[in-house]
Design a protein around this motif. Sequence first.
Motif, mmCIF file in Angstrom:
data_model
loop_
_atom_site.group_PDB
_atom_site.id
_atom_site.type_symbol
_atom_site.label_atom_id
_atom_site.label_comp_id
_atom_site.label_asym_id
_atom_site.label_seq_id
_atom_site.Cartn_x
_atom_site.Cartn_y
_atom_site.Cartn_z
ATOM 1 N N ALA A 115 23.708 47.607 19.600
ATOM 2 C CA ALA A 115 24.205 47.917 18.047
ATOM 3 C C ALA A 115 24.207 46.435 17.471
ATOM 4 N N SER A 116 24.306 45.387 18.274
ATOM 5 C CA SER A 116 24.497 44.028 17.605
ATOM 6 C C SER A 116 23.000 43.526 17.302
ATOM 7 N N GLY A 117 22.095 44.301 18.311
ATOM 8 C CA GLY A 117 20.725 43.476 17.964
ATOM 9 C C GLY A 117 20.357 42.774 19.156
ATOM 10 N N GLU A 118 21.445 42.480 19.955
ATOM 11 C CA GLU A 118 21.108 41.815 21.213
ATOM 12 C C GLU A 118 19.934 42.294 22.142
ATOM 13 N N ILE A 119 19.758 43.722 22.081
ATOM 14 C CA ILE A 119 18.739 44.440 22.540
ATOM 15 C C ILE A 119 18.023 45.216 21.594
ATOM 16 N N PRO A 171 15.633 47.109 18.742
ATOM 17 C CA PRO A 171 14.864 48.380 18.762
ATOM 18 C C PRO A 171 13.511 48.140 19.394
ATOM 19 N N GLY A 172 12.866 48.989 20.288
ATOM 20 C CA GLY A 172 11.807 49.065 20.711
ATOM 21 C C GLY A 172 11.610 48.433 22.142
ATOM 22 N N SER A 173 12.882 47.959 22.391
ATOM 23 C CA SER A 173 12.751 47.336 23.919
ATOM 24 C C SER A 173 12.782 48.275 24.790
ATOM 25 N N VAL A 174 12.345 48.232 26.114
ATOM 26 C CA VAL A 174 12.047 49.112 27.092
ATOM 27 C C VAL A 174 12.997 48.581 28.393
ATOM 28 N N LEU A 175 13.908 49.503 28.810
ATOM 29 C CA LEU A 175 14.937 49.215 29.810
ATOM 30 C C LEU A 175 14.446 50.123 30.926
ATOM 31 N N THR A 176 14.908 49.520 32.004
ATOM 32 C CA THR A 176 14.670 50.477 33.490
ATOM 33 C C THR A 176 15.964 50.788 33.896
ATOM 34 N N LEU A 177 16.404 51.792 34.779
ATOM 35 C CA LEU A 177 17.321 52.204 35.385
ATOM 36 C C LEU A 177 17.704 51.020 36.563
ATOM 37 N N ALA A 178 16.860 50.530 37.178
ATOM 38 C CA ALA A 178 16.890 49.339 38.202
ATOM 39 C C ALA A 178 17.655 48.467 37.640
ATOM 40 N N ARG A 179 16.964 47.848 36.420
ATOM 41 C CA ARG A 179 17.627 46.790 35.659
ATOM 42 C C ARG A 179 18.929 46.815 35.153
ATOM 43 N N LEU A 180 19.107 48.048 34.711
ATOM 44 C CA LEU A 180 20.663 48.393 33.966
ATOM 45 C C LEU A 180 21.582 48.416 35.435
ATOM 46 N N GLU A 181 21.024 49.165 36.669
ATOM 47 C CA GLU A 181 22.194 49.208 37.764
ATOM 48 C C GLU A 181 22.340 47.687 38.247
ATOM 49 N N SER A 182 21.408 46.891 37.881
ATOM 50 C CA SER A 182 21.677 45.261 38.407
ATOM 51 C C SER A 182 22.410 44.749 37.335
ATOM 52 N N ASP A 183 22.178 44.872 36.002
ATOM 53 C CA ASP A 183 23.017 44.193 35.055
ATOM 54 C C ASP A 183 24.582 44.612 35.047
ATOM 55 N N PHE A 184 24.755 45.850 35.243
ATOM 56 C CA PHE A 184 26.195 46.350 34.994
ATOM 57 C C PHE A 184 26.776 46.508 36.603
ATOM 58 N N GLN A 185 25.890 46.054 37.822
ATOM 59 C CA GLN A 185 26.408 46.256 38.974
ATOM 60 C C GLN A 185 27.057 47.639 39.371
ATOM 61 N N ARG A 238 15.605 53.033 20.438
ATOM 62 C CA ARG A 238 15.182 53.737 19.245
ATOM 63 C C ARG A 238 15.516 52.952 17.942
ATOM 64 N N PRO A 239 14.744 53.233 16.857
ATOM 65 C CA PRO A 239 14.925 52.396 15.557
ATOM 66 C C PRO A 239 16.324 52.568 14.908
ATOM 67 N N ARG A 240 16.758 51.843 14.462
ATOM 68 C CA ARG A 240 18.199 51.989 14.099
ATOM 69 C C ARG A 240 18.453 53.123 13.024
ATOM 70 N N GLU A 241 17.426 53.477 12.158
ATOM 71 C CA GLU A 241 17.727 54.428 11.227
ATOM 72 C C GLU A 241 17.514 56.010 11.833
ATOM 73 N N GLU A 242 17.546 55.887 13.306
ATOM 74 C CA GLU A 242 17.654 57.259 13.932
ATOM 75 C C GLU A 242 18.441 57.536 14.837
ATOM 76 N N TRP A 243 19.684 56.427 14.773
ATOM 77 C CA TRP A 243 21.007 56.512 15.444
ATOM 78 C C TRP A 243 21.985 57.604 14.886
ATOM 79 N N ASP A 244 22.845 57.894 15.309
ATOM 80 C CA ASP A 244 23.735 58.866 14.537
ATOM 81 C C ASP A 244 24.824 57.930 13.741
ATOM 82 N N ALA A 245 24.800 58.007 12.603
ATOM 83 C CA ALA A 245 25.518 57.033 11.778
ATOM 84 C C ALA A 245 26.954 57.357 11.637
#
Length: 234
Positions: free
Chosen positions: A18-22, A24-38, A68-75
């Motif tokens: 939501a902050s834009g740190e990640i 729209p258009g960024s591609v994440l992986t489960l492995a990377r998220l597992e590592s980031d969040f332990q 996804r693009p910000r305009e497609e989020w549940d406002a």
Amino acid sequence: MAGGIHGGVVDDLGTRIASGEIPPGSVLTLARLESDFQASRTVVREAVRVLESLGLLAARRRVGITVRPREEWDAFSPQLIAWNLHGPFRQQQLEALMELRVAVEPMAARLAAQRASDAQRAELRRLAEELRHLGARGLGASDAFLAADVAFHDVLLAASGNPQLGALRAPVREVLTGRSRLGMTPSVPAAGTLEEHEAVAAAISRADGAGAEAHSRHHMMTVWDEIQQDHSLR
């Protein structure tokens, strides 16, 4: 314990998106998220599903997890509103929801004048009186004032008898609460706002739809101007 971890991953990842740190258009992986969040793959998958349901992510085979693009989020999502209020898109969130309130709450007040139950009319009068007493004592930034204000608008939207308008109770509640928690609610309410709460409640009680709509619109415009002025002074 797992529920707590899952909720923490949702909140952290949702805040970063939501902050834009990640962005729209960024591609994440489960492995990377597992590592980031332990966290375990099960916890990460559940968090991704929640964020998919809010429109923030899209998970597809061979592509990965895409923001996804910000305009497609549940406002209307209370979670997304909370994340926006605590990030760089705070002002945009405040203005967007206030514009919506200006458009719909006056109509809700008109409908409530026609459809509210006797109990709802009495509760609106009681809450408006409580807001006036608290505001007159300089307690506009207090938890008690927040609770009464949230309850007033909650009852108003519900009393409209329109399920779509009633569905706005959660996002309105979130933005009122968020504004208060961020110290953006004045101790002494803006001139006229307390009186307008009472005028709206009185008009609804006497089944005066036009009066309820007019007083509600004046109140909404006052708050809208307050939010815009607060931004211009920054």
